[in-house]
Every structure is written in C-alpha cells, then in structure tokens.
Design a protein around this motif. Structure first.
Motif, PDB file in Angstrom:
ATOM      1  N   GLU A  48       0.840  -1.198   0.000  1.00  0.00           N
ATOM      2  CA  GLU A  48       0.000   0.000   0.000  1.00  0.00           C
ATOM      3  C   GLU A  48       0.879   1.252   0.000  1.00  0.00           C
ATOM      4  O   GLU A  48       0.565   2.237  -0.679  1.00  0.00           O
ATOM      5  CB  GLU A  48      -0.928   0.002   1.218  1.00  0.00           C
ATOM      6  CG  GLU A  48      -1.795   1.236   1.350  1.00  0.00           C
ATOM      7  CD  GLU A  48      -2.787   1.444   0.216  1.00  0.00           C
ATOM      8  OE1 GLU A  48      -3.295   2.568   0.075  1.00  0.00           O
ATOM      9  OE2 GLU A  48      -3.061   0.493  -0.549  1.00  0.00           O
ATOM     10  N   THR A  49       1.983   1.227   0.708  1.00  0.00           N
ATOM     11  CA  THR A  49       2.915   2.354   0.707  1.00  0.00           C
ATOM     12  C   THR A  49       3.474   2.570  -0.695  1.00  0.00           C
ATOM     13  O   THR A  49       3.560   3.707  -1.171  1.00  0.00           O
ATOM     14  CB  THR A  49       4.052   2.107   1.723  1.00  0.00           C
ATOM     15  OG1 THR A  49       3.480   1.929   3.025  1.00  0.00           O
ATOM     16  CG2 THR A  49       5.037   3.263   1.750  1.00  0.00           C
ATOM     17  N   ILE A  50       3.826   1.492  -1.369  1.00  0.00           N
ATOM     18  CA  ILE A  50       4.323   1.589  -2.747  1.00  0.00           C
ATOM     19  C   ILE A  50       3.229   2.146  -3.660  1.00  0.00           C
ATOM     20  O   ILE A  50       3.478   3.032  -4.473  1.00  0.00           O
ATOM     21  CB  ILE A  50       4.805   0.206  -3.255  1.00  0.00           C
ATOM     22  CG1 ILE A  50       6.047  -0.247  -2.477  1.00  0.00           C
ATOM     23  CG2 ILE A  50       5.088   0.249  -4.759  1.00  0.00           C
ATOM     24  CD1 ILE A  50       6.405  -1.708  -2.678  1.00  0.00           C
ATOM     25  N   LYS A  55       0.917   6.614  -6.897  1.00  0.00           N
ATOM     26  CA  LYS A  55      -0.256   7.466  -7.120  1.00  0.00           C
ATOM     27  C   LYS A  55       0.161   8.926  -7.302  1.00  0.00           C
ATOM     28  O   LYS A  55      -0.456   9.656  -8.071  1.00  0.00           O
ATOM     29  CB  LYS A  55      -1.217   7.331  -5.933  1.00  0.00           C
ATOM     30  CG  LYS A  55      -2.511   8.065  -6.089  1.00  0.00           C
ATOM     31  CD  LYS A  55      -3.414   7.328  -7.033  1.00  0.00           C
ATOM     32  CE  LYS A  55      -4.785   7.960  -7.043  1.00  0.00           C
ATOM     33  NZ  LYS A  55      -5.557   7.549  -8.185  1.00  0.00           N
ATOM     34  N   ARG A  56       1.219   9.358  -6.631  1.00  0.00           N
ATOM     35  CA  ARG A  56       1.694  10.742  -6.764  1.00  0.00           C
ATOM     36  C   ARG A  56       2.018  11.075  -8.209  1.00  0.00           C
ATOM     37  O   ARG A  56       1.878  12.219  -8.635  1.00  0.00           O
ATOM     38  CB  ARG A  56       2.964  10.961  -5.933  1.00  0.00           C
ATOM     39  CG  ARG A  56       2.775  10.891  -4.469  1.00  0.00           C
ATOM     40  CD  ARG A  56       4.048  11.197  -3.743  1.00  0.00           C
ATOM     41  NE  ARG A  56       5.171  10.382  -4.209  1.00  0.00           N
ATOM     42  CZ  ARG A  56       6.264  10.166  -3.518  1.00  0.00           C
ATOM     43  NH1 ARG A  56       6.433  10.719  -2.345  1.00  0.00           N
ATOM     44  NH2 ARG A  56       7.238   9.417  -4.013  1.00  0.00           N
ATOM     45  N   GLU A  57       2.469  10.073  -8.973  1.00  0.00           N
ATOM     46  CA  GLU A  57       2.884  10.299 -10.359  1.00  0.00           C
ATOM     47  C   GLU A  57       1.715  10.678 -11.266  1.00  0.00           C
ATOM     48  O   GLU A  57       1.930  11.139 -12.379  1.00  0.00           O
ATOM     49  CB  GLU A  57       3.621   9.070 -10.884  1.00  0.00           C
ATOM     50  CG  GLU A  57       4.928   8.844 -10.143  1.00  0.00           C
ATOM     51  CD  GLU A  57       5.577   7.508 -10.426  1.00  0.00           C
ATOM     52  OE1 GLU A  57       5.137   6.800 -11.355  1.00  0.00           O
ATOM     53  OE2 GLU A  57       6.527   7.166  -9.710  1.00  0.00           O
ATOM     54  N   GLU A  63       9.981  12.283 -11.500  1.00  0.00           N
ATOM     55  CA  GLU A  63      11.350  12.612 -11.085  1.00  0.00           C
ATOM     56  C   GLU A  63      11.398  13.525  -9.858  1.00  0.00           C
ATOM     57  O   GLU A  63      12.427  13.609  -9.189  1.00  0.00           O
ATOM     58  CB  GLU A  63      12.155  13.203 -12.238  1.00  0.00           C
ATOM     59  CG  GLU A  63      11.567  14.422 -12.888  1.00  0.00           C
ATOM     60  CD  GLU A  63      10.587  14.099 -14.016  1.00  0.00           C
ATOM     61  OE1 GLU A  63      10.129  15.052 -14.646  1.00  0.00           O
ATOM     62  OE2 GLU A  63      10.281  12.918 -14.253  1.00  0.00           O
ATOM     63  N   LEU A  64      10.294  14.182  -9.518  1.00  0.00           N
ATOM     64  CA  LEU A  64      10.272  14.998  -8.303  1.00  0.00           C
ATOM     65  C   LEU A  64      10.395  14.147  -7.050  1.00  0.00           C
ATOM     66  O   LEU A  64      10.832  14.619  -6.013  1.00  0.00           O
ATOM     67  CB  LEU A  64       8.976  15.814  -8.221  1.00  0.00           C
ATOM     68  CG  LEU A  64       8.820  16.968  -9.183  1.00  0.00           C
ATOM     69  CD1 LEU A  64       7.463  17.638  -8.974  1.00  0.00           C
ATOM     70  CD2 LEU A  64       9.936  17.976  -9.001  1.00  0.00           C
ATOM     71  N   PHE A  65       9.980  12.890  -7.149  1.00  0.00           N
ATOM     72  CA  PHE A  65       9.962  12.024  -5.969  1.00  0.00           C
ATOM     73  C   PHE A  65      10.807  10.773  -6.143  1.00  0.00           C
ATOM     74  O   PHE A  65      10.590   9.785  -5.469  1.00  0.00           O
ATOM     75  CB  PHE A  65       8.522  11.619  -5.650  1.00  0.00           C
ATOM     76  CG  PHE A  65       7.632  12.777  -5.359  1.00  0.00           C
ATOM     77  CD1 PHE A  65       7.740  13.474  -4.181  1.00  0.00           C
ATOM     78  CD2 PHE A  65       6.694  13.189  -6.287  1.00  0.00           C
ATOM     79  CE1 PHE A  65       6.920  14.556  -3.913  1.00  0.00           C
ATOM     80  CE2 PHE A  65       5.867  14.264  -6.035  1.00  0.00           C
ATOM     81  CZ  PHE A  65       5.986  14.961  -4.840  1.00  0.00           C
ATOM     82  N   ALA A  95      12.247  -0.647  -8.743  1.00  0.00           N
ATOM     83  CA  ALA A  95      12.894   0.598  -8.331  1.00  0.00           C
ATOM     84  C   ALA A  95      12.393   1.792  -9.129  1.00  0.00           C
ATOM     85  O   ALA A  95      12.553   2.937  -8.704  1.00  0.00           O
ATOM     86  CB  ALA A  95      14.407   0.477  -8.463  1.00  0.00           C
ATOM     87  N   SER A  96      11.811   1.541 -10.285  1.00  0.00           N
ATOM     88  CA  SER A  96      11.205   2.592 -11.111  1.00  0.00           C
ATOM     89  C   SER A  96      12.202   3.671 -11.536  1.00  0.00           C
ATOM     90  O   SER A  96      11.873   4.859 -11.561  1.00  0.00           O
ATOM     91  CB  SER A  96      10.016   3.202 -10.366  1.00  0.00           C
ATOM     92  OG  SER A  96       9.205   3.932 -11.227  1.00  0.00           O
TER      93      SER A  96
END
Length: 148
Positions: A48-50, A55-57, A63-65, A95-96
């Motif tokens: 869920e943390t992942i 979701k922020r993307e 790249e901001l995060f 790792a994205s």
C-alpha cells in the motif's frame, strides 16, 4: 487481528464527525492497514505504501519524488513477508528508475549489509536478492513506529 481494520455496521454519529470523515475513503485511518506482527499485514502495508508513492505520479512528475533506494527496500520488505524470492531484474523494475541506477543502488545496499544476494542454483545467470536481517528489523521498527 489487524489493527486499523474497519468495523462493520453503520458508524455512530460521533464517529461521523471525526477528522477522518472528511478524507476520501481510501485515506481514512480506519481503512489503513497498520503493520502488526502478522506477516501478511506487513506485506499489505508495504504494498500500500508503494501504491501510494506511485499514485503521486498521476499528479506530479515522477522525477520529483525519485527514491530508488526506498522503493527497493519497500519491495523487498513486502516480498519477504509474502514469502517470495526477488530476482535482480525484477527489483530493477520495482525501483522505477533506469536499470543502471537500480543496479548501483543494489550494489551499494549490498556492500553496506542492507541486502543479501545469491545466485540461482538452477540458472547461474540469474541472481536473487533479499533484505538482510538488520534491514528487515529496521523496517519492522519503522512501520511499527508510524503514528497511524
């Protein structure tokens, strides 16, 4: 039992006026599965943390995060409690970030003792990776200490 599991039945009038009632259902504290000593709950919490990080993307450039190290640790933490082996190639995807960046982080974390690497006995071209006991213990403590 899983801490933070939603109760059944209609909420009381007092419960309806809590600060959580103004949040979307997916973000209410009662709906968040807090890690406990149960392995499946720990794995779900890490996944869920992942999911929340990804979701922020939808709202901000990825790249901001960028935080490949944290993504690596979270993925291996969840895999540990799911009882799954993780290949190096799979971890690079998790790792994205570009594969070379992920491989540098994996090497650094392995050299520092946070990760343990071993060769697939059936296919010497493939390697697997897992958290060291120290890393898993630190992640357990971190998630146990979160305030929700």
């Amino acid at each position: 039992m899983v801490a933070g599991a939603p109760e059944t039945g209609p909420p009381s009038a007092a419960a309806a006026l809590t600060p959580d009632s103004f949040l979307p259902a997916s973000e209410r504290k009662a709906d968040i599965i807090r890690p406990t000593s149960f392995p499946k709950a720990r794995a779900r919490f890490a996944r869920e943390t992942i999911r929340r990080r990804r979701k922020r993307e939808e709202y901000f450039p990825a790249e901001l995060f960028s935080d490949a190290c944290w993504d690596i640790l979270l993925d291996l933490y969840a895999a540990h409690y799911e009882g799954e082996a993780v290949s190096i190639s799979s971890l690079c995807i998790a790792a994205s970030v570009p594969q070379t960046t992920a491989l540098r982080w994996i090497a650094l974390l392995t050299n520092e003792g946070w990760l343990v690497r071993w060769a697939d006995p059936n296919d010497r071209r493939r390697s697997y990776i897992k958290l060291s006991d120290r890393a898993r213990g630190r992640l357990d403590a971190y998630f146990d200490d979160l305030p929700y």
